[in-house]
Write a protein that holds these residues in place. Structure first.
Motif, PDB file in Angstrom:
ATOM      1  N   VAL A   1       0.870  -1.176   0.000  1.00 21.50           N
ATOM      2  CA  VAL A   1       0.000   0.000   0.000  1.00 21.50           C
ATOM      3  C   VAL A   1       0.909   1.228   0.000  1.00 21.50           C
ATOM      4  O   VAL A   1       1.658   1.460   0.940  1.00 21.50           O
ATOM      5  CB  VAL A   1      -0.945   0.012   1.214  1.00 21.50           C
TER       6      VAL A   1
ATOM      7  N   ARG B   1      -4.300   4.865   5.536  1.00 20.17           N
ATOM      8  CA  ARG B   1      -3.375   3.866   4.994  1.00 20.17           C
ATOM      9  C   ARG B   1      -3.278   2.657   5.925  1.00 20.17           C
ATOM     10  O   ARG B   1      -3.309   1.512   5.473  1.00 20.17           O
ATOM     11  CB  ARG B   1      -2.010   4.509   4.786  1.00 20.17           C
TER      12      ARG B   1
ATOM     13  N   MET C   1      -6.332   0.588   5.538  1.00 18.58           N
ATOM     14  CA  MET C   1      -6.335  -0.180   4.294  1.00 18.58           C
ATOM     15  C   MET C   1      -5.494  -1.445   4.457  1.00 18.58           C
ATOM     16  O   MET C   1      -5.894  -2.520   4.020  1.00 18.58           O
ATOM     17  CB  MET C   1      -5.812   0.664   3.124  1.00 18.58           C
TER      18      MET C   1
ATOM     19  N   PHE D   1      -9.059   4.642  -4.198  1.00 19.52           N
ATOM     20  CA  PHE D   1      -7.988   3.650  -4.174  1.00 19.52           C
ATOM     21  C   PHE D   1      -7.997   2.890  -5.491  1.00 19.52           C
ATOM     22  O   PHE D   1      -9.057   2.668  -6.080  1.00 19.52           O
ATOM     23  CB  PHE D   1      -8.178   2.668  -3.018  1.00 19.52           C
TER      24      PHE D   1
ATOM     25  N   TYR E   1     -14.728   2.415   4.976  1.00 18.07           N
ATOM     26  CA  TYR E   1     -14.165   1.100   4.661  1.00 18.07           C
ATOM     27  C   TYR E   1     -15.219   0.011   4.600  1.00 18.07           C
ATOM     28  O   TYR E   1     -15.060  -0.973   3.877  1.00 18.07           O
ATOM     29  CB  TYR E   1     -13.027   0.745   5.624  1.00 18.07           C
TER      30      TYR E   1
ATOM     31  N   GLN F   1     -15.219  -2.249   1.242  1.00 22.47           N
ATOM     32  CA  GLN F   1     -14.961  -3.686   1.258  1.00 22.47           C
ATOM     33  C   GLN F   1     -16.005  -4.492   0.481  1.00 22.47           C
ATOM     34  O   GLN F   1     -15.739  -5.622   0.086  1.00 22.47           O
ATOM     35  CB  GLN F   1     -14.822  -4.206   2.676  1.00 22.47           C
TER      36      GLN F   1
END
Length: 193
Positions: A27, A44, A47, A119, A178, A182
């Motif tokens: 990442v 970050r 992630m 992303f 997130y 996901q």
């Protein structure tokens, strides 16, 4: 003799191979378009944690940063372009690379918190983008929604100060972001094995 010498050179920057847990992935530092350095670091870290849970084998952030600085002179996400991805992946020894851009990470008009980021995942077959997510998450500025406006502002400010000091700024909003992301992220083990 050459093989022995070359294997001893710079072990700390040696590429990391894929593990039994799934494809190895690095990442990259986020291209931070906000004033929140802590927010970019937190996004970050989250992630990396999400990728572990989805069957990937992410490199540790400090290892990734050290290798990027030593091998490529890269310390900021804005320094990475799509054409650099194959070289970076080869240098880091990973099967996939995740880049990202943080666009918004703050309280908006003292009424709600907002996290906006994108992303992109590149994988080794042709190093073209294989997955992209561009999303926004909003959450109430204050958990005291039924209180007077002044109490909401004070409660929100205290909550944000506490979150930032504990290294988890805008935690509820990041979690919501997130959770949305996901749903579209391919699983590392199922997709690649």
């Amino acid at each position: 003799i050459l093989l022995c010498i070359s294997s001893c050179a710079r072990l700390s920057d040696a590429p990391v191979a894929a593990t039994a847990h799934g494809k190895s992935i690095a990442v990259m530092p986020l291209d931070n378009q906000t004033n929140s350095v802590v927010g970019a670091l937190y996004m970050r870290e989250e992630m990396v944690a999400l990728l572990k849970n989805r069957g990937y084998a992410p490199l540790m952030i400090d290892q990734t940063d050290r290798m990027l600085a030593n091998q490529f002179g890269i310390s900021l996400g804005g320094q990475i372009s799509d054409v650099d991805i194959p070289k970076i992946a080869a240098g880091l020894g990973v099967d996939a690379v995740m880049t990202g851009r943080l666009k918004s990470f703050d309280a908006i008009l003292l009424s709600y918190n907002e996290v906006s980021a994108s992303f992109t995942m590149f994988t080794g077959d042709d190093w073209q983008p294989k997955w992209t997510y561009d999303g926004v998450a909003n959450a109430p500025f204050s958990p005291l929604r039924n209180e007077a406006f002044s109490t909401q502002i004070i409660g929100g400010l205290i909550s944000n100060v506490l979150e930032r000091s504990m290294g988890a700024p805008l935690q509820d909003t990041v979690a919501k972001y997130y959770h949305q992301l996901q749903r579209t992220l391919p699983a590392g083990w199922d997709t690649f094995h």
